[in-house]
Design a protein around this motif. Structure first.
Motif, short mmCIF file in Angstrom:
data_model
loop_
_atom_site.label_atom_id
_atom_site.label_comp_id
_atom_site.label_asym_id
_atom_site.label_seq_id
_atom_site.Cartn_x
_atom_site.Cartn_y
_atom_site.Cartn_z
N VAL A 23 -8.25 7.73 -7.10
CA VAL A 23 -8.12 6.23 -7.34
C VAL A 23 -6.72 5.88 -7.88
O VAL A 23 -6.11 5.15 -7.42
CB VAL A 23 -9.23 5.73 -8.23
CG1 VAL A 23 -8.92 4.33 -8.60
CG2 VAL A 23 -10.52 5.83 -7.47
N LEU A 24 -6.17 6.57 -8.67
CA LEU A 24 -4.94 6.59 -9.41
C LEU A 24 -3.98 6.76 -8.11
O LEU A 24 -2.94 6.03 -8.05
CB LEU A 24 -4.61 7.71 -10.44
CG LEU A 24 -5.30 7.48 -11.77
CD1 LEU A 24 -4.94 8.69 -12.78
CD2 LEU A 24 -4.69 6.13 -12.26
N ALA A 40 0.61 -0.30 -8.13
CA ALA A 40 1.34 0.26 -9.27
C ALA A 40 2.55 -0.40 -9.44
O ALA A 40 3.02 -0.51 -10.64
CB ALA A 40 1.19 1.65 -9.22
N SER A 41 3.12 -0.54 -8.10
CA SER A 41 4.51 -1.15 -8.26
C SER A 41 4.46 -2.55 -8.72
O SER A 41 5.18 -3.04 -9.47
CB SER A 41 5.32 -0.89 -6.95
OG SER A 41 4.82 -1.65 -6.06
N SER A 42 3.39 -3.12 -8.36
CA SER A 42 3.38 -4.67 -8.81
C SER A 42 3.08 -4.83 -10.62
O SER A 42 3.46 -5.45 -11.05
CB SER A 42 2.06 -5.17 -8.00
OG SER A 42 2.44 -5.45 -6.74
N LEU A 43 2.09 -3.62 -10.86
CA LEU A 43 1.69 -3.67 -12.27
C LEU A 43 3.18 -3.31 -12.86
O LEU A 43 3.27 -3.88 -14.04
CB LEU A 43 0.67 -2.69 -12.54
CG LEU A 43 -0.63 -3.19 -12.18
CD1 LEU A 43 -1.37 -2.04 -12.35
CD2 LEU A 43 -1.18 -4.27 -12.78
N LEU A 64 -1.02 5.22 -17.15
CA LEU A 64 -1.73 5.45 -15.78
C LEU A 64 -0.82 6.33 -15.03
O LEU A 64 -0.97 7.11 -14.03
CB LEU A 64 -1.96 4.20 -14.99
CG LEU A 64 -2.97 3.42 -15.53
CD1 LEU A 64 -3.34 2.08 -15.02
CD2 LEU A 64 -4.47 4.16 -15.42
N GLN A 65 0.65 6.05 -15.24
CA GLN A 65 1.65 6.83 -14.65
C GLN A 65 1.60 8.23 -14.91
O GLN A 65 1.81 9.29 -14.11
CB GLN A 65 3.06 6.32 -14.51
CG GLN A 65 4.12 7.04 -13.79
CD GLN A 65 3.78 7.33 -12.22
OE1 GLN A 65 3.11 6.57 -11.73
NE2 GLN A 65 3.95 8.52 -11.93
N ALA A 66 1.71 8.31 -16.25
CA ALA A 66 1.36 9.65 -16.96
C ALA A 66 0.21 10.49 -16.30
O ALA A 66 0.48 11.74 -15.82
CB ALA A 66 1.52 9.87 -18.59
N ALA A 67 -0.84 9.83 -16.29
CA ALA A 67 -2.19 10.53 -15.68
C ALA A 67 -1.87 10.86 -14.09
O ALA A 67 -2.19 11.94 -13.69
CB ALA A 67 -3.36 9.76 -15.86
#
Length: 99
Positions: A23-24, A40-43, A64-67
């Motif tokens: 999902v990530l 992710a880029s929008s967030l 979330l990016q680290a995960a």
């Protein structure tokens, strides 16, 4: 607790822990960074605008990016599994309801 609720909780816990990395990645939080044109880029863009151009360490986007880059740590897997178990147990309880 009845067997359907226990089974639902178990399935929910396992399914969420197994599905979380996919999902990530699908959302754009990848090992190579945030994917262009993704959720992710929008967030990240919205967080940067709200934060004066940067992404704060420890923010949702940073976490979330680290995960997405390094994988979900054990504590995070426990949290994801607990949420999945609660959802699975609720589904198991709902399946036992009669009208």
């Amino acid at each position: 607790m009845d067997p359907l609720t226990l089974i639902g909780a178990g399935i929910g816990a396992v399914a969420t822990v197994v599905a979380a990395p996919a999902v990530l990645t699908a959302a754009g939080f990848t090992a190579g960074g945030i994917a262009a044109g993704s959720v992710a880029s929008s967030l990240m863009s919205a967080a940067a605008v709200a934060n004066g151009g940067g992404i704060a360490a420890g923010s949702v986007v940073a976490t979330l990016q680290a995960a997405g880059a390094a994988g979900i740590p054990l504590a995070g897997q426990a949290i994801v599994g607990a949420v999945g178990a609660a959802m699975g147990a609720a589904a198991g309880l709902a399946s036992n309801c009669t009208s």
